[in-house]
Design an enzyme around this catalytic site. Structure first.
Site, short mmCIF file in Angstrom:
data_model
loop_
_atom_site.label_atom_id
_atom_site.label_comp_id
_atom_site.label_asym_id
_atom_site.label_seq_id
_atom_site.Cartn_x
_atom_site.Cartn_y
_atom_site.Cartn_z
N HIS A 286 0.92 -1.24 0.09
CA HIS A 286 -0.17 -0.17 0.19
C HIS A 286 0.74 1.40 -0.16
CE1 HIS A 286 0.26 -0.11 4.44
NE2 HIS A 286 0.27 1.22 4.33
N ASP B 137 -0.30 -7.78 1.44
CA ASP B 137 0.35 -6.32 1.57
C ASP B 137 1.98 -6.34 1.89
OD1 ASP B 137 0.37 -3.51 1.78
OD2 ASP B 137 -0.22 -3.48 3.85
N SER C 243 4.13 2.14 8.52
CA SER C 243 3.73 1.29 7.25
C SER C 243 4.87 0.81 6.43
CB SER C 243 2.76 2.06 6.36
OG SER C 243 1.58 1.67 6.62
#
Length: 306
Positions: free
Chosen positions: A82, A129, A252
């Site tokens: 992402h 992911d 992230s």
């Protein structure tokens, strides 16, 4: 590490989803921007595999250097899909960093030239992911042990004996394919993300937090009530039942590591969560061991280091 339209929908992806100017419409998924919550400043160079992914000098996600050959250098970084799903123009990776506002001579920056996210990555469910990034030039390791990975100069809290050296750039070890981490195993997450849910300021200093790996069924049950499916093969949860310590937006793509026999092993990639450090809703991490054959295939096709 930026708010996206100021809107938070069900899942807050921890890394803003995309570099600025290349973000998806907020209707698809809302992104809040936060960083390590309840953590402490990392000892400088104790996470020598971590990289800061930046666009126009602004940090937006983390990543990890991995070994690609016997040479003491690498042009490959692992991160979350992402982080780069919506593009990677003008994105750079900085290794050997601690305080992003005060770069030192040990910091090395390279440009991301190719980003390959997992072919089955689903931005709506955040399944698979994970992404592999190719840099325009290899980043040289300064490991004191040839062929080593995961060597740290004393990660805090100092739960284990220090590993050799005071290296600033070292690859992280990869887990065995299909390996599973036992519940309650303590893991360490690091990043430059937000320090509280709903915060605006990301940290310029590398922070870290220790979190235990949670039992899959407990995590799945907690997230089911939020309408989110946690797939045991592709992801796992880590955090405290009472909350208070967690990764947050801007972290992230960064590493969740667990001490192994050879060094620290990249068992997880910071993926998503509902809010940050909330009770009963641990952070969710991509299970790296599920993707080892795919990672090696990408390294073989992308890396220029032979």
């Amino acid at each position: 590490m930026r708010f996206m339209s100021g809107v938070v929908v069900a899942v807050g992806l921890l890394g803003c989803g995309a570099p600025e100017g290349e973000q998806v419409p907020f209707e698809t998924v809302g992104h809040t921007d936060q960083e390590i919550v309840g953590g402490v400043e990392a000892r400088p160079n104790s996470h020598p595999w971590i990289v800061s992914l930046q666009q126009y000098g602004s940090h937006f996600c983390g990543g990890s250097l991995v070994r690609v050959s016997d040479k003491e250098e690498s042009d490959i970084v692992l991160t979350a899909a992402h982080c780069v799903y919506d593009g990677y123009s003008n994105v750079t990776a900085s290794a050997g960093a601690h305080d992003l506002y005060r770069p030192t001579s040990t910091q090395v920056t390279a440009r991301v030239t190719v980003a390959v996210h997992h072919p089955q990555y689903n931005p709506d469910t955040t399944m698979h992911d994970i992404a592999v990034l190719k840099l325009d030039k290899p980043i040289k390791f300064d490991t004191s042990v040839a062929g080593a990975c995961g060597q740290s100069s004393g990660m805090r809290p100092n739960l284990a004996p220090r590993l050799a050296g005071s290296n600033t750039r070292v690859p992280v070890c990869l887990p065995a394919s299909g390996e599973r981490v036992a519940e309650n195993t303590m893991a360490t997450v690091a990043g430059w993300g937000l320090t509280r849910e709903g915060g605006y300021d990301t940290s310029s200093i590398l922070l870290q937090v220790g979190v235990p790996v949670r039992r899959h069924q407990d995590v799945a049950n907690s997230y089911r009530s939020e309408g989110i499916v946690i797939d045991e093969n592709a992801m796992f949860g880590a955090g405290y039942q009472q909350g208070g310590k967690d990764a947050c937006q801007g972290d992230s793509g960064g590493p969740l590591v667990i001490r192994g026999a050879q060094g620290y092993v990249l068992q997880g990639i910071v993926s998503f969560g509902v809010g940050c450090a909330r009770a009963g809703l641990p952070g969710i991490y991509t299970r790296v061991s599920n993707y080892i054959p795919w990672i090696h295939t990408q390294i073989r096709s992308l890396s220029a280091v032979r």
